[in-house]
Scaffold this active site. Sequence first.
Site, short mmCIF file in Angstrom:
data_model
loop_
_atom_site.label_atom_id
_atom_site.label_comp_id
_atom_site.label_asym_id
_atom_site.label_seq_id
_atom_site.Cartn_x
_atom_site.Cartn_y
_atom_site.Cartn_z
N HIS A 268 1.38 7.89 0.26
CA HIS A 268 1.79 8.14 1.64
C HIS A 268 0.59 8.55 2.49
O HIS A 268 0.34 7.96 3.56
CB HIS A 268 2.84 9.25 1.65
CG HIS A 268 3.33 9.62 3.01
ND1 HIS A 268 4.50 9.12 3.54
CD2 HIS A 268 2.82 10.44 3.96
CE1 HIS A 268 4.68 9.62 4.76
NE2 HIS A 268 3.67 10.42 5.04
N GLU A 269 -0.18 9.52 2.01
CA GLU A 269 -1.33 9.98 2.80
C GLU A 269 -2.43 8.93 2.84
O GLU A 269 -3.16 8.82 3.84
CB GLU A 269 -1.86 11.30 2.24
CG GLU A 269 -0.84 12.44 2.21
CD GLU A 269 -0.16 12.70 3.55
OE1 GLU A 269 -0.73 12.36 4.61
OE2 GLU A 269 0.97 13.24 3.54
N HIS A 272 -1.69 6.79 5.75
CA HIS A 272 -2.22 7.38 6.98
C HIS A 272 -3.73 7.15 7.06
O HIS A 272 -4.28 6.81 8.11
CB HIS A 272 -1.95 8.89 7.00
CG HIS A 272 -0.56 9.27 7.40
ND1 HIS A 272 -0.02 8.91 8.60
CD2 HIS A 272 0.38 10.01 6.75
CE1 HIS A 272 1.22 9.41 8.69
NE2 HIS A 272 1.48 10.07 7.57
N GLU A 298 3.09 7.01 11.26
CA GLU A 298 4.01 7.19 10.14
C GLU A 298 4.49 5.85 9.58
O GLU A 298 4.79 5.74 8.38
CB GLU A 298 5.21 8.04 10.57
CG GLU A 298 6.04 8.58 9.43
CD GLU A 298 5.28 9.54 8.52
OE1 GLU A 298 5.69 9.68 7.35
OE2 GLU A 298 4.29 10.14 8.98
#
Length: 505
Positions: A268-269, A272, A298
């Site tokens: 997830h990060e 980003h 997001e």
Amino acid sequence: MSDYQQQFEALCHEITEAAKLDSIQQLLEWDERTIMPAKAGAYRADQVSLLAGLIHERRTSPKVGELLQSLADSPLAADPHSDAGATIRVLLRDYRRDSKLPQALVVELSKAKVIAQQAWVQARTGNNFPLFRPHLDNMLRLMRETADAIGYEESRYDALLDYYEPEAKTAEVAAALTALKDDLAPLVAEIAESGRHPKMEILERDFPIVAQEEFGKRVAKEIGFDFEAGRLDVTHHPFCCGVGPHDCRITTRYDQNFFPSAFYSTLHEAGHGLYDQGLRSDQYGLPPGNYVSLGIHESQSRMWENMVGRSYPFWRQYYPELRKLFPSLGDTPMGDFHFAVNNVEPSLIRVEADEATYNLHIIIRFELEQALLSGDLPVADLPGAWNEKYQSLLGIASDDDADGCLQDVHWSAGLIGYFPTYSMGNMYAAQLFDQATLDLGDLAEMFGRGEFMPLLEWLREKVHQPGSRYTAPDLMRNICGESIDHGPLLKYLRTKYAPLYGISH
């Protein structure tokens, strides 16, 4: 060089100098949330508040205001989506908002954020909401003062939401989330009634942390995260921090007995981070080199975490290696593992929630923070209100506040208005993934061969490189032909869950 060009270069110089100061503040805040000694918190608050004041002073100086006023009707601003036009348009908008904030409020707020985050860590670790309560009270007071200074037409929340999703309105976001909730509820009910359940103990075996880190970093690198321009560290609550044009910090947290926790937060990060690393470094600190909104940001993290990282072809590529790294998986079939990482079941922790129920977690926070900001919900009543909403929407409630209203760092950091961008990101992600599939072909088959660059290069061209030259709705219309729409997300979820749970498409 024309007078307008000279003024434009002078404006860019002022703003990029402020961006350098901001990057130093970001580095201090990254350090605070990763490796800073606990006793250093008070002085760190002084450091960060000093920088925040200097940054605000520079960005709202009379010189910047005069330059923007002169350039607003110049030929350089004629095309609002050119580099120069977008720079003038976005900076003028931000200047008009930020110049309304008293310097003293900016300094006080930045200091309070550091202190509140330190208190939140202690409160969550000790399951002690009363320890955090005065800090949340103070933060809400400061956020009300911020919203009132900026001004708003309908809702205080509008003024704060605008920081994260520019030009979005609370009523519009609420309508979009309500429509999403109304269509998600039948899907979640169908899954619950199917009677099918994966073997979750597969994910709760022994997964040594050293091997988890090795695997997570390898996958992050192979989807495109550049570790020569970034790093991965450990924190209490995973986040991504852009410290500079070639310095992106991502974080995770490990649980030796639950594989998805670190792996999916890393993915997830990293999503980003791919966005931050894909922005134009020559425009760092200026709108063409900045992300357009947190909803779009997001969309990148949720796409890589879920649409890529929870897909069957992805695990067809990586599961053989995973079994070698973790002997505890034994002879567990890949299909069983894939089903387990796509389990749909109401849970307490947002960051570990499945894709179908995740947005219900967001809706709860969205509703609660509006009530907190307005004063309709006293902070002292937050734990009870939290559990009431969880019981109502998800049918569960927490036995303690650490897994309840203390589980997220956002409110301690003054991030009121941030939460709805997660659900907006889920909707944007599905729309973008559909369009990428139309443009590129069968992405799933590419993932099964370990080919992730076609998707990343498409995102770089369509989403990353434009920066903030367009608003989020305009960017989506340019790419997908429409603004936000929850239909593609529902279609994606039904398509994924139909074979797993035996439900209708």
